[in-house]
Design a protein around this motif. Sequence first.
Motif, short mmCIF file in Angstrom:
data_model
loop_
_atom_site.label_atom_id
_atom_site.label_comp_id
_atom_site.label_asym_id
_atom_site.label_seq_id
_atom_site.Cartn_x
_atom_site.Cartn_y
_atom_site.Cartn_z
N UNK A 137 0.84 -1.20 0.00
CA UNK A 137 0.00 0.00 0.00
C UNK A 137 0.88 1.25 0.00
N UNK A 138 1.89 1.27 0.87
CA UNK A 138 2.80 2.42 0.92
C UNK A 138 3.50 2.64 -0.41
N UNK A 139 3.96 1.57 -1.04
CA UNK A 139 4.64 1.69 -2.33
C UNK A 139 3.68 2.17 -3.42
N UNK A 140 2.44 1.70 -3.37
CA UNK A 140 1.44 2.13 -4.35
C UNK A 140 1.12 3.60 -4.19
N UNK A 141 0.99 4.04 -2.94
CA UNK A 141 0.74 5.47 -2.68
C UNK A 141 1.92 6.30 -3.20
N UNK A 142 3.14 5.86 -2.90
CA UNK A 142 4.32 6.58 -3.38
C UNK A 142 4.36 6.60 -4.91
N UNK A 143 4.06 5.46 -5.52
CA UNK A 143 4.04 5.38 -6.98
C UNK A 143 3.02 6.35 -7.56
N UNK A 144 1.85 6.39 -6.98
CA UNK A 144 0.80 7.30 -7.46
C UNK A 144 1.24 8.75 -7.33
N UNK A 145 1.89 9.07 -6.22
CA UNK A 145 2.39 10.43 -6.03
C UNK A 145 3.44 10.81 -7.05
N UNK A 146 4.34 9.88 -7.34
CA UNK A 146 5.39 10.14 -8.33
C UNK A 146 4.78 10.31 -9.72
N UNK A 147 3.78 9.47 -10.05
CA UNK A 147 3.13 9.62 -11.36
C UNK A 147 2.38 10.94 -11.45
N UNK A 148 1.74 11.35 -10.37
CA UNK A 148 1.05 12.64 -10.36
C UNK A 148 2.04 13.78 -10.56
N UNK A 149 3.17 13.68 -9.90
CA UNK A 149 4.22 14.70 -10.06
C UNK A 149 4.73 14.70 -11.50
N UNK A 150 4.89 13.53 -12.10
CA UNK A 150 5.34 13.45 -13.49
C UNK A 150 4.35 14.14 -14.42
N UNK A 151 3.07 13.94 -14.18
CA UNK A 151 2.04 14.60 -15.01
C UNK A 151 2.12 16.13 -14.84
N UNK A 152 2.28 16.58 -13.58
CA UNK A 152 2.38 18.03 -13.35
C UNK A 152 3.60 18.62 -14.06
N UNK A 153 4.72 17.91 -13.99
CA UNK A 153 5.95 18.39 -14.65
C UNK A 153 5.73 18.40 -16.17
N UNK A 154 5.07 17.38 -16.68
CA UNK A 154 4.83 17.30 -18.13
C UNK A 154 3.91 18.44 -18.61
N UNK A 155 2.98 18.83 -17.76
CA UNK A 155 2.02 19.88 -18.14
C UNK A 155 2.57 21.29 -17.94
N UNK A 156 3.65 21.40 -17.19
CA UNK A 156 4.21 22.72 -16.89
C UNK A 156 4.92 23.32 -18.07
#
Length: 156
Positions: A137-156
């Motif tokens: 669960x912790x790894x999945x939450x971290x993974x989701x956070x990193x993917x969300x950050x990747x999307x934000x960086x891609x959209x910036x």
Amino acid sequence: MTDVTRPGRTDDPLDKAHAAAAAEVARNDGKAGAMLAASNILAAVLMGVVPNADLSGPVAVLAGLGVLLNLAAMIAVLLVIRSRFGSPAAARGSFLHWATLTPEELVEELAQDRRAAATVTLSRIARAKHRLVRAAVDLTVASSGVFALAVLVALA
């Protein structure tokens, strides 16, 4: 004094403890199955999107980290659902051990009350599975956070 460990009693504390430990093992297996399904969905989406995406350096690094975290979560849940009984000799009082016996040996084996040992073993299995589910669960939450950050960086 009444014997509270006598087999067959519905209020037997040892029977209740054994049932609770077995239920906890099953509950952790169920959670692991749900986590594996979620990780597989994310992996499938990534397999469909990433090969066609033009990822910049930081986005590629973040996406790669997200994939690694998701992979680690998948491995953790696979370890949860992996059998933990060990060898038949070490699993006395379980179906693995019983499968190595003759019918006569089974009757003799079942005459011995091994519920306490089986309950301890099941409890240890449940605890190990619980730790792996938490890690997944912790790894999945971290993974989701990193993917969300990747999307934000891609959209910036």
